[in-house]
Write a protein that holds these residues in place. Structure first.
Motif, PDB file in Angstrom:
ATOM      1  N   SER A 528       0.801  -1.226   0.000  1.00  0.00           N
ATOM      2  CA  SER A 528       0.000   0.000   0.000  1.00  0.00           C
ATOM      3  C   SER A 528       0.831   1.272   0.000  1.00  0.00           C
ATOM      4  O   SER A 528       0.276   2.364  -0.191  1.00  0.00           O
ATOM      5  N   ASP A 529       2.136   1.174   0.220  1.00  0.00           N
ATOM      6  CA  ASP A 529       2.969   2.368   0.342  1.00  0.00           C
ATOM      7  C   ASP A 529       3.936   2.465  -0.829  1.00  0.00           C
ATOM      8  O   ASP A 529       5.160   2.487  -0.649  1.00  0.00           O
ATOM      9  N   GLY A 530       3.409   2.472  -2.036  1.00  0.00           N
ATOM     10  CA  GLY A 530       4.241   2.670  -3.212  1.00  0.00           C
ATOM     11  C   GLY A 530       4.902   1.405  -3.713  1.00  0.00           C
ATOM     12  O   GLY A 530       4.320   0.313  -3.696  1.00  0.00           O
ATOM     13  N   ILE A 531       6.173   1.544  -4.148  1.00  0.00           N
ATOM     14  CA  ILE A 531       6.957   0.430  -4.691  1.00  0.00           C
ATOM     15  C   ILE A 531       8.308   0.409  -3.983  1.00  0.00           C
ATOM     16  O   ILE A 531       8.948   1.457  -3.807  1.00  0.00           O
ATOM     17  N   ARG A 532       8.731  -0.806  -3.628  1.00  0.00           N
ATOM     18  CA  ARG A 532       9.991  -0.932  -2.879  1.00  0.00           C
ATOM     19  C   ARG A 532      10.858  -2.017  -3.510  1.00  0.00           C
ATOM     20  O   ARG A 532      10.383  -3.097  -3.834  1.00  0.00           O
ATOM     21  N   PHE A 533      12.160  -1.687  -3.687  1.00  0.00           N
ATOM     22  CA  PHE A 533      13.160  -2.632  -4.172  1.00  0.00           C
ATOM     23  C   PHE A 533      14.206  -2.823  -3.077  1.00  0.00           C
ATOM     24  O   PHE A 533      14.774  -1.845  -2.593  1.00  0.00           O
ATOM     25  N   GLU A 534      14.481  -4.061  -2.705  1.00  0.00           N
ATOM     26  CA  GLU A 534      15.531  -4.360  -1.735  1.00  0.00           C
ATOM     27  C   GLU A 534      16.403  -5.470  -2.298  1.00  0.00           C
ATOM     28  O   GLU A 534      15.931  -6.575  -2.548  1.00  0.00           O
ATOM     29  N   ASN A 535      17.703  -5.134  -2.497  1.00  0.00           N
ATOM     30  CA  ASN A 535      18.659  -6.083  -3.087  1.00  0.00           C
ATOM     31  C   ASN A 535      18.087  -6.692  -4.362  1.00  0.00           C
ATOM     32  O   ASN A 535      18.086  -7.898  -4.575  1.00  0.00           O
ATOM     33  N   PHE A 536      17.609  -5.801  -5.208  1.00  0.00           N
ATOM     34  CA  PHE A 536      16.882  -6.164  -6.425  1.00  0.00           C
ATOM     35  C   PHE A 536      17.871  -6.338  -7.575  1.00  0.00           C
ATOM     36  O   PHE A 536      18.445  -5.360  -8.060  1.00  0.00           O
ATOM     37  N   PRO A 537      18.103  -7.614  -8.053  1.00  0.00           N
ATOM     38  CA  PRO A 537      19.021  -7.813  -9.179  1.00  0.00           C
ATOM     39  C   PRO A 537      18.274  -7.816 -10.506  1.00  0.00           C
ATOM     40  O   PRO A 537      17.107  -8.205 -10.573  1.00  0.00           O
ATOM     41  N   VAL A 538      18.931  -7.389 -11.548  1.00  0.00           N
ATOM     42  CA  VAL A 538      18.371  -7.432 -12.894  1.00  0.00           C
ATOM     43  C   VAL A 538      19.194  -8.423 -13.706  1.00  0.00           C
ATOM     44  O   VAL A 538      20.324  -8.120 -14.112  1.00  0.00           O
ATOM     45  N   ILE A 539      18.634  -9.630 -13.904  1.00  0.00           N
ATOM     46  CA  ILE A 539      19.334 -10.726 -14.574  1.00  0.00           C
ATOM     47  C   ILE A 539      18.524 -11.140 -15.792  1.00  0.00           C
ATOM     48  O   ILE A 539      17.323 -11.419 -15.693  1.00  0.00           O
ATOM     49  N   ILE A 540      19.184 -11.178 -16.933  1.00  0.00           N
ATOM     50  CA  ILE A 540      18.529 -11.626 -18.160  1.00  0.00           C
ATOM     51  C   ILE A 540      18.376 -13.140 -18.104  1.00  0.00           C
ATOM     52  O   ILE A 540      19.338 -13.859 -17.828  1.00  0.00           O
ATOM     53  N   PRO A 541      17.150 -13.676 -18.331  1.00  0.00           N
ATOM     54  CA  PRO A 541      16.961 -15.141 -18.297  1.00  0.00           C
ATOM     55  C   PRO A 541      17.822 -15.828 -19.347  1.00  0.00           C
ATOM     56  O   PRO A 541      17.809 -15.467 -20.520  1.00  0.00           O
ATOM     57  N   ASN A 542      18.581 -16.821 -18.928  1.00  0.00           N
ATOM     58  CA  ASN A 542      19.420 -17.599 -19.839  1.00  0.00           C
ATOM     59  C   ASN A 542      19.690 -18.945 -19.209  1.00  0.00           C
ATOM     60  O   ASN A 542      19.160 -19.275 -18.140  1.00  0.00           O
ATOM     61  N   VAL A 543      20.522 -19.740 -19.850  1.00  0.00           N
ATOM     62  CA  VAL A 543      20.767 -21.103 -19.389  1.00  0.00           C
ATOM     63  C   VAL A 543      21.485 -21.142 -18.057  1.00  0.00           C
ATOM     64  O   VAL A 543      21.465 -22.157 -17.357  1.00  0.00           O
ATOM     65  N   ASN A 544      22.153 -20.051 -17.659  1.00  0.00           N
ATOM     66  CA  ASN A 544      22.850 -20.016 -16.371  1.00  0.00           C
ATOM     67  C   ASN A 544      21.942 -19.635 -15.219  1.00  0.00           C
ATOM     68  O   ASN A 544      22.338 -19.740 -14.059  1.00  0.00           O
ATOM     69  N   GLY A 545      20.734 -19.167 -15.526  1.00  0.00           N
ATOM     70  CA  GLY A 545      19.771 -18.862 -14.489  1.00  0.00           C
ATOM     71  C   GLY A 545      20.243 -17.789 -13.537  1.00  0.00           C
ATOM     72  O   GLY A 545      20.829 -16.769 -13.924  1.00  0.00           O
ATOM     73  N   GLY A 546      19.995 -18.022 -12.238  1.00  0.00           N
ATOM     74  CA  GLY A 546      20.342 -17.048 -11.211  1.00  0.00           C
ATOM     75  C   GLY A 546      21.821 -16.866 -11.001  1.00  0.00           C
ATOM     76  O   GLY A 546      22.238 -15.936 -10.289  1.00  0.00           O
ATOM     77  N   GLU A 547      22.648 -17.745 -11.591  1.00  0.00           N
ATOM     78  CA  GLU A 547      24.101 -17.605 -11.460  1.00  0.00           C
ATOM     79  C   GLU A 547      24.667 -16.587 -12.431  1.00  0.00           C
ATOM     80  O   GLU A 547      25.865 -16.288 -12.386  1.00  0.00           O
ATOM     81  N   SER A 548      23.858 -16.048 -13.303  1.00  0.00           N
ATOM     82  CA  SER A 548      24.347 -15.069 -14.271  1.00  0.00           C
ATOM     83  C   SER A 548      24.690 -13.754 -13.580  1.00  0.00           C
ATOM     84  O   SER A 548      24.178 -13.431 -12.495  1.00  0.00           O
ATOM     85  N   THR A 549      25.542 -12.983 -14.230  1.00  0.00           N
ATOM     86  CA  THR A 549      25.954 -11.682 -13.685  1.00  0.00           C
ATOM     87  C   THR A 549      24.855 -10.656 -13.935  1.00  0.00           C
ATOM     88  O   THR A 549      24.372 -10.530 -15.062  1.00  0.00           O
ATOM     89  N   PRO A 550      24.418  -9.926 -12.905  1.00  0.00           N
ATOM     90  CA  PRO A 550      23.385  -8.895 -13.114  1.00  0.00           C
ATOM     91  C   PRO A 550      23.877  -7.792 -14.037  1.00  0.00           C
ATOM     92  O   PRO A 550      25.095  -7.576 -14.206  1.00  0.00           O
ATOM     93  N   LEU A 551      22.943  -7.098 -14.658  1.00  0.00           N
ATOM     94  CA  LEU A 551      23.298  -6.000 -15.558  1.00  0.00           C
ATOM     95  C   LEU A 551      23.951  -4.857 -14.807  1.00  0.00           C
ATOM     96  O   LEU A 551      24.808  -4.154 -15.351  1.00  0.00           O
ATOM     97  N   PHE A 552      23.552  -4.635 -13.565  1.00  0.00           N
ATOM     98  CA  PHE A 552      24.161  -3.605 -12.716  1.00  0.00           C
ATOM     99  C   PHE A 552      23.946  -4.017 -11.267  1.00  0.00           C
ATOM    100  O   PHE A 552      23.314  -5.042 -10.974  1.00  0.00           O
ATOM    101  N   LYS A 553      24.499  -3.253 -10.371  1.00  0.00           N
ATOM    102  CA  LYS A 553      24.444  -3.592  -8.954  1.00  0.00           C
ATOM    103  C   LYS A 553      23.004  -3.643  -8.465  1.00  0.00           C
ATOM    104  O   LYS A 553      22.117  -2.984  -8.996  1.00  0.00           O
ATOM    105  N   GLU A 554      22.789  -4.461  -7.444  1.00  0.00           N
ATOM    106  CA  GLU A 554      21.452  -4.653  -6.908  1.00  0.00           C
ATOM    107  C   GLU A 554      20.874  -3.346  -6.375  1.00  0.00           C
ATOM    108  O   GLU A 554      21.567  -2.572  -5.708  1.00  0.00           O
ATOM    109  N   ILE A 555      19.604  -3.133  -6.655  1.00  0.00           N
ATOM    110  CA  ILE A 555      18.934  -1.875  -6.322  1.00  0.00           C
ATOM    111  C   ILE A 555      18.221  -2.018  -4.980  1.00  0.00           C
ATOM    112  O   ILE A 555      17.584  -3.038  -4.705  1.00  0.00           O
ATOM    113  N   SER A 556      18.307  -0.960  -4.177  1.00  0.00           N
ATOM    114  CA  SER A 556      17.568  -0.898  -2.907  1.00  0.00           C
ATOM    115  C   SER A 556      17.020   0.520  -2.763  1.00  0.00           C
ATOM    116  O   SER A 556      17.723   1.430  -2.289  1.00  0.00           O
TER     117      SER A 556
END
Length: 813
Positions: A528-556
């Protein structure tokens, strides 16, 4: 009238002779009149067929009358406009009630059962376990006619085709089995009748020949009825299979999980990527259902024939002859199995190549204008010819393989088996010929003629049944090729279902082998209080899954309710990727995402989508006209929305809201983006995510649109590469080239002071513009030799001082 008494004696005698001949003819006719036994099987079957046809006709007539009566009661009960009747309503049990207009103010009520979502969650483990044991299945499938992999795949899909015993497809399948048995029994009766007709023909018995010929015509009616019923049930069963399978796929493919998007992201996974998925859902499912339903008749009929005819021939030819026949069948089946090419694999490859060729044509149609501007017809022709050449080479290969196999198959099944049929059918005759001659001489000649007719009759029957048996065996062997083709269709449909079950899982991981990865990201809805990101990674889906390198540092960061955010960065830095994760298109691997309910959010992609329909449909998308009416809106409200986004002139240009066009080619770039803002106004969500949604409109229109959203109280998150949009937002998340990010609060006191300071500096510089302009003119005159009174050194010093005041360290030449 001439009296007989007046005639001469000769004429009287002639008339008497004629009367005697007529009397003799009448007596002979009465003695030789063909008598029909109304209790015989042909007559009973003919009458039963007539009664059954009449019964079905009465049943369907009464059912249609009852349906029309129910529609009349429904029309009388419902007092809503026809357009509203077409809308759908969710009932208490979760089913959907739909009223469809049939014209002339008539409607039809349809109930669609609620899909069992738990069933999909349970079914996915069937496909997962299947691929885990695939290697074992492949090893156990060597050297047998029916591959166990194919049988396992078919058994899993069978639960979709016939989900329960008491269903329509079950009745169709049982009815088809009944008519297959009936056709075999009728074939046996026809074979006996054929032998009887030949016997009467040889014996020159015209009365019995005429009677049996009438029986032949009578029994032909139920036989023809049975053949037509089998074809009808075959088509109905195929349609029933396709209906159940397509609905099952649509429930997973087009639901809130958005499998239709996720299934297209497995481009890096050779085992999970479905190229041309539209072909899988349309053409492959149709071929699979047609092939499977046709297999019941193509294999069921010859299999039943083998059983019935073998039992009958065993009594006539003996057990040894039947064993010899089936030994021949078995040896032939083994040889043909080894010589059979991989038709299933070839069929699957042909379907894949046809899909590639179709999509090349589709790409040409969808992008013909762009290709025309680039003058790219030559290169498109080269690509199209290359794809067509690959398809034709494969088809040519199939034709050559089919020809070589067809020669062997026809020689063995048609001619060799027919020759064996003649041999076994003639055994009783040949055995009769080797009786001792003295025993034959003691037989009465008349009895011998009767035996010859019986032998001829039995030979005709045996010959017909042997040929039918050979034909049944050959069709059973031919069906091996059909099974191979069905194997290819089944494999493609099973692969489609497997991939859909993978991506349908809410925790689907593109990098997992079976699609069920270890995703620990937490999504908090109804925040109810807007939008919140905590340790939010941006990872392109690929065969490596969550082990892939994020596009940039995690957002908080935390954007509170009522505040607007600008995500700023160059093209390709990952701005759109953030919106994809928030919208649920991409997996959220770790961290916390808190956002409002999905109904309170609206997303505008970079490329505006326009659906097939009228102008009204473009404004209210993704809602329907019925939804709009139920929401209490009308066309006047839509006109008001068009005025607010400055598109009211479209009604004059296009005519009205009901005009249908290909809108993606009608609207300009700016009109497309303003139409997307019109959709936002119709939806009126709490939050809207704008991804480069105003870069095609002029600056003044852009200012107006952002101010319009602010006036409507709609919060927005904008993805853009233009810093000028800062003035409409409260926060800025800037993504930099070194994969770092910087978050700024444009409403903080520090930022406001820095902004005020920058404004004062700009005002100071603007106040010196006239002095700089005058000094610039003096220097130009001096350089041209027209202003010699100026001191050169003082002039240069003054120019240096001016540049220093501006904050520069050197002068340009």
């Amino acid at each position: 009238m001439v009296s007989i008494s007046t005639l001469t004696g000769a004429k009287r005698q002639d008339i008497k002779n004629v009367l005697l001949l007529l009397q003799e003819f009448v007596v002979t006719y009465k003695d030789n009149k063909v008598k029909i036994n109304y209790q015989s099987r042909p007559v009973v079957l003919f009458l039963a067929t007539l009664y059954a046809t009449a019964g079905f006709g009465i049943y369907f007539t009464l059912r249609n009358l009852l349906t029309k009566y129910n529609e009349y009661l429904l029309n009388k009960k419902i007092n809503r406009p026809a357009l509203i009747r077409q809308s759908s309503t969710i009932l208490k049990n979760g089913s959907r009630e739909i009223f469809i207009s049939k014209g002339n103010n008539k409607v039809s009520r349809i109930i669609i059962p609620k899909p069992n979502l738990d069933q999909y969650a349970a079914d996915k483990y069937l496909y997962k376990n299947f691929y885990i044991n695939q290697q074992i299945i492949q090893q156990s499938s060597k050297g047998i006619i029916f591959n166990s992999k194919f049988l396992n795949q078919l058994s899993i899909i069978w639960g979709i085709l016939i989900p329960k015993f008491y269903c329509k497809n079950t009745s169709l399948l049982l009815s088809q089995c009944f008519f297959l048995i009936l056709r075999t029994w009728l074939s046996l009766l026809v074979a006996k009748l054929d032998g009887q007709i030949v016997k009467n023909l040889i014996a020159a018995n015209g009365k019995k020949f005429s009677r049996d010929l009438i029986y032949w015509l009578l029994i032909a009616f139920p036989a023809s009825y049975t053949n037509a019923a089998i074809k009808y049930l075959d088509n109905r069963l195929s349609l029933g299979f396709r209906t159940n399978l397509t609905r099952y796929i649509h429930d997973m493919y087009l639901d809130k999980v958005m499998s239709y998007y996720k299934v297209s992201l497995n481009t890096g996974d050779p085992n999970g990527f479905l190229e041309n998925i539209d072909q899988y859902i349309t053409e492959d499912i149709s071929k699979f259902c047609n092939s499977l339903s046709g297999l019941f008749s193509s294999m069921g009929k010859p299999f039943i024939d083998l059983i019935f005819f073998s039992v009958y021939l065993r009594d006539n030819l003996g057990t040894g002859a039947i064993i010899g026949i089936f030994t021949n069948y078995f040896i032939t089946a083994v040889l043909l199995k080894r010589a059979t090419p991989p038709f299933g694999k070839l069929s699957s490859q042909r379907t894949h190549l046809e899909g590639q060729y179709f999509n090349k044509q589709l790409n040409l149609m969808n992008n013909c204008e762009e290709i025309g501007f680039y003058k790219g017809s030559l290169i498109e022709k080269t690509k199209l010819n290359h794809t067509f050449k690959n398809l034709m080479n494969h088809v040519n290969k199939e034709i050559n393989i089919s020809f070589n196999y067809g020669v062997i198959e026809d020689y063995v099944l048609k001619y060799t088996w027919s020759a064996w049929g003649y041999i076994f059918a003639g055994l009783p005759v040949f055995l009769d010929e080797i009786w001792p001659k003295q025993e034959k001489d003691t037989i009465n000649k008349e009895a011998q003629k009767v035996d010859e007719r019986k032998n001829m009759r039995q030979f005709i029957i045996n010959k017909r049944l042997m040929l039918s048996l050979a034909d049944a065996g050959s069709r059973l062997m031919y069906s091996i090729k059909d099974v191979n083709q069905l194997t290819g269709h089944t494999d493609r449909v099973f692969n489609l279902l497997t991939q859909l079950h993978k991506v349908h899982s809410p925790r689907y991981d593109f990098g997992s082998k079976y699609g069920y990865g270890d995703i620990h990201g937490t999504i908090q809805n109804n925040f109810s209080d807007g939008i919140r990101f905590e340790n939010f990674p941006v990872i392109i889906p690929n065969v490596n899954g969550g082990e892939s390198t994020p596009l940039f540092k995690e957002i908080s960061i935390h954007i509170k309710q009522g505040k607007n955010l600008l995500i700023l960065g160059p093209n390709g830095c990952g701005k759109t990727s953030i919106s994809r994760i928030v919208a649920g298109l991409w997996p959220f691997y770790r961290g916390l995402l808190s956002k409002p309910n999905d109904d309170d959010m609206f997303y505008l992609p970079q490329k505006t989508y326009f659906t097939t329909g009228n102008l009204r449909d473009q404004i209210i998308y993704p809602y329907t006209y019925n939804d709009m009416l139920e929401m209490g809106y009308n066309d006047d409200y839509l006109y008001h929305i068009l005025r607010e986004v400055k598109l009211e002139y479209l009604l004059k240009r296009e005519g009205n809201f009901n005009v249908v066009k290909d809108w993606k080619d009608v609207f300009s770039g700016g009109e497309k983006q303003r139409m997307s803002i019109a959709r936002v106004l119709f939806k009126h969500p709490k939050y809207v995510i704008l991804d480069e949604s105003t870069n095609a409109v002029s600056t003044d229109v852009e200012d107006y649109l952002f101010e319009l959203l602010q006036t409507k109280g709609i919060n927005f998150i904008t993805m853009s590469h233009r810093p000028l949009l800062m003035k409409y937002h409260d926060f800025v998340l800037e993504i930099k080239d070194d994969r770092s990010w910087e978050f700024q609060d444009l409403t903080s006191e520090e930022n406001l002071k820095s902004i005020d300071k920058e404004i004062k500096e700009i005002e100071t510089k603007l106040a010196q513009v006239e002095v700089w302009e005058k000094r610039k003119q003096d220097i130009e005159l001096f350089l041209d030799g027209k202003y010699n009174d100026i001191n050169e050194e003082s002039s240069i010093d003054m120019g240096v001082e001016l540049y220093r005041r501006e904050g520069r360290t050197s002068m340009s030449s």
